[in-house]
Write an enzyme that holds these catalytic residues in place. Structure first.
Site: not given
Lengths: 429, 328
Positions: B61, B130
């Site tokens: 990322e 998450h």
């Protein structure tokens, strides 16, 4: 199955009704439409009819109790066994309310399917499925769960967290209320607080609009009693008229011809007076209007309200279409209305909505002259005093100056006095 | 002409039109190419525009977001997809230290036409790592713009406006809204990207919400209306900046405000909204603003518990009743 009998709403303003008496007891069979109880509203005692066939079941609300509208006051059961049985624990026992209580605001718990957590709908079945999930893709949604509680049930932790810091909400004044009080020139310290001790905008506005309460601290010792519902209602209605700019015009008329005519024809004198007013109104339709915030309401029919003393208060039964119907028919209506008034059986449609009013104190010989207050929803009221030795009677017309002017009132009275001199013209419209 | 589409389809259409119109627009991220994006948003674009403009990246990322920052510095218009906002934590250096600050530090001479698309929020049983709401983290970064679309129309408009903007914009999408259907009229003139809208007028209280909670607030308002409470529903649409005027105008009408967010209550987005609205509307308030928010805890995996950690329609209805009752 038992179905609840509820306290009916008998008028727009009714918040609470008194259960006068039950005509049935638990276990009694009833037919649809049969009278099962008597209920008293602001102004009248009314009959409560069964809404279906069945058997009356308890618990029944106690006779004489004041009960908020839409509250359960008893039950109708499908079969006699159930009617005799004890109330199921889930049923709410009817409660007597000492004060007008608002209808229950909490809805019934929603059906189970609505209790599943609200979320975006799953993808429609016909849509192509996404390709196989990579490591981080979401798994398929779990089956619906029963979680979030309804407003009436236990409070969820999310709601508890929101309410927790608000717990000690007592006393003080809200920012909006403080600003309003400052604008209206009221001292925040003198304002009455709500049930939780907090002064809010509603209390400020109410204080600004209400006449100051009298300070009785230097008066003789006293006790405060609640007036009857009827007196409350009259007081409220009269207070609401304080914004009406009113003027009065008085004339005198010789009512002897009318009295003689009434005697000969066995007519009610009040009925003839109302008829004379109605026919004068047809010549002066300005008076058959009412001022509203949106403009002038012009009424298409002349309905005359007649003030009646019923001992502990005042009601105004209304004669409809007073100028367009035969006098015989009106006389019969008047007989029925008087009877209902005496038995306190008037319904709102019997006493509300007049376009012109008549108040006659002529039966009290000492009353030389008086003026009456124009009720909201009309523009004038005629006050009829007692006749003097020469048979002259003072007629005072109170008018809403937003609707009519002094010269209009003078012309109206002139027409009325002419009519009263020729009572035979009152028979035919 | 408006047609009914899903939010992912609206986003897909916006990207397609942007790429067709401007060669400088390109997409990069994990699984955006051959796979079509984990929520289908880039579906079909790889085939149409090729691997040069729809670039699959490794799981990295900070690196591919940094690549996007560099490309934006060169004047391109990169659209970076971070698979979920949870992984944006790995890219915060590129986002906070680079994207947000470079235009300021260069005196405005270096452009930053960077768009970062990332799904967030609590979906269905994805557990603590998450199911995060990180809007408070991103809101705390001066220089970043954050839009939070709740309808296909806004998703379409706001993504287009983000890509065309010279400021770095995060398009925070909600994982449970991708399959939410609504009208899309590509020809309608869009409002400014950061303007809030009144989704439903009302007089009794103001519900301020965004993203999925704006949808739930609308459903709660329908139910409240059946119970005699008229709630005004404001969809913020943007979290940085926030359109205060729309909120202030509403509170001036209703005098009560209930903020509904999925973000955690402590130092969350709602805390900022409540504080600012109190300052702006103090003399208009009949009660302290109320916040209905996610619980201050990691999201549990268990579905029943998970649902209890974030506001549901019933919770909004219950809280609205309490607020209206408290302040009347």
């Amino acid at each position: 199955m038992k179905q609840p009998i509820i306290m009916p709403v008998l008028s727009d303003t009714m918040e609470v009704g008194r259960l006068v008496r039950w005509l049935k007891k638990p276990g009694d069979p009833v037919k649809k439409g049969e009278v099962i109880a008597e209920v008293e509203s602001d102004k009248a005692v009314m009959e409560l009819e069964a809404f279906s066939d069945g058997w009356i079941a308890g618990p029944l609300a106690p006779e004489g109790s004041e009960i908020a509208v839409k509250q359960v006051i008893g039950w109708i059961a499908d079969n006699p066994e159930e009617a005799k049985g004890e109330a199921a624990p889930t049923e709410t026992a009817p409660e007597a309310a000492a004060e007008p209580a608002p209808p229950p605001e909490k809805p019934a718990p929603p059906p189970p399917e609505e209790q599943a957590p609200a979320a975006a709908p799953p993808p429609p079945k016909e849509a192509p499925k996404p390709p196989p999930a990579p490591a981080e893709a979401p798994p398929p949604p779990p089956p619906p769960q029963a979680t979030a509680p309804s407003p009436g049930g236990t409070v969820s932790p999310v709601v508890t967290a929101a309410l927790e810091p608000r717990r000690p909400a007592s006393g003080g004044i809200t920012p909006l209320a403080r600003e309003l009080a400052a604008e209206l020139g009221l001292d925040p310290d003198t304002l009455p607080a709500g049930a939780d001790g907090v002064v809010r905008a509603g209390q400020v506005l109410a204080a600004a609009l209400t006449a100051p309460a009298p300070d009785l601290s230097h008066n003789p010792p006293h006790q405060v009693e609640l007036p009857s519902a009827l007196r409350w209602k009259v007081a409220l209605n009269m207070q609401r008229t304080t914004d009406t700019p009113m003027f009065r015009v008085t004339t005198t008329a010789d009512l002897r011809p009318l009295r003689d005519f009434a005697h000969e024809g066995e007519w009610s004198l009040t009925l003839l007076l109302a008829r004379a007013c109605a026919l004068a109104l047809t010549a002066h339709p300005l008076f058959n209007q009412a001022w509203t915030p949106k403009g002038l309401a012009r009424f298409e029919r002349i309905d005359i309200g007649i003030a009646m003393d019923i001992g502990e208060g005042l009601v105004t039964p209304v004669l409809r279409d007073m100028a367009g119907r035969p006098l015989e028919e009106l006389a019969e209506d008047w007989r029925i209305l008087k009877d209902k008034t005496q038995r306190r059986r008037l319904r709102p449609e019997d006493y509300e909505g007049a376009t012109f009013y008549l108040s006659n104190l002529g039966t009290f010989p000492g009353v030389r002259q008086f003026d009456a207050i124009v009720p909201l929803g009309s523009s004038a009221i005629l006050a009829v005093a007692a006749a003097d030795a020469e048979g002259r009677t003072a007629l005072t017309l109170s008018c809403d100056h937003r609707v009519v002017f002094g010269a209009d009132a003078a012309r109206f009275l002139d027409t009325l006095v002419t009519r009263l001199k020729q009572p035979e013209t009152l028979v035919k419209p | 002409m408006a047609e009914e589409v899903l939010i992912w389809q609206a986003l897909n259409r916006a990207l397609d039109e942007l790429m067709a119109a401007d060669e400088d627009v390109f997409i990069l991220g994990e699984d955006v190419g051959l796979y079509g994006g984990s929520y289908r948003v880039t579906e079909g674009l790889y085939a149409k525009y090729g691997e040069w403009r729809v670039r699959d990246t490794p799981i990295s990322e900070d690196s591919f977001t940094g690549l996007g920052v560099g490309a934006a510095l060169m004047g391109l218009r990169p659209v970076v997809e971070i698979m979920t906002v949870n992984f944006a934590l790995l890219a915060l250096d590129a986002i906070i230290n680079m994207a947000a600050k470079v235009p300021f530090m260069s005196g405005g001479r270096l452009p930053m036409g960077l768009t970062i698309r990332t799904p967030g929020g609590v979906a269905k049983q994805l557990a603590a790592q998450h199911s995060q709401r990180l809007e408070h983290t991103l809101m705390n970064v001066p220089g970043l713009r954050i839009v939070v679309p709740a309808t296909p129309q806004d998703a379409y408009w706001q993504l287009k406006q983000a890509v065309l903007s010279d400021e770095p914009v995060i398009v925070l999408e909600h994982e449970l809204l991708y399959f939410h259907k609504g009208p899309l009229d590509p020809t309608a003139p869009p409002p400014p990207p950061h303007r809030a809208v009144v989704r439903r007028p009302g007089r009794d209280l103001t519900l301020v919400a965004y993203s999925k909670m704006a949808v739930l607030a609308g459903q709660a308002a329908e139910r409240l209306a059946e119970q005699g409470i008229e709630a005004e529903v404001i969809d913020l649409r943007s979290l940085s900046p926030i359109d205060w005027q729309t909120c202030v105008d509403s509170v001036a009408r209703t005098h009560r405000v209930l903020i509904v967010e999925e973000d955690c209550r402590f130092a969350g987005a709602g805390a900022e909204i409540a504080a600012d609205l109190t300052e702006r509307c103090f003399t208009q308030l009949e009660a302290a603003p109320m916040r209905l928010a996610g619980l201050d805890m990691p999201t549990p995996y268990n579905g029943t518990l998970e649902a209890q950690t974030i506001p549901q329609v019933d919770d909004i209805v219950a809280a609205a009743h309490r607020l209206v009752k408290e302040a009347s």
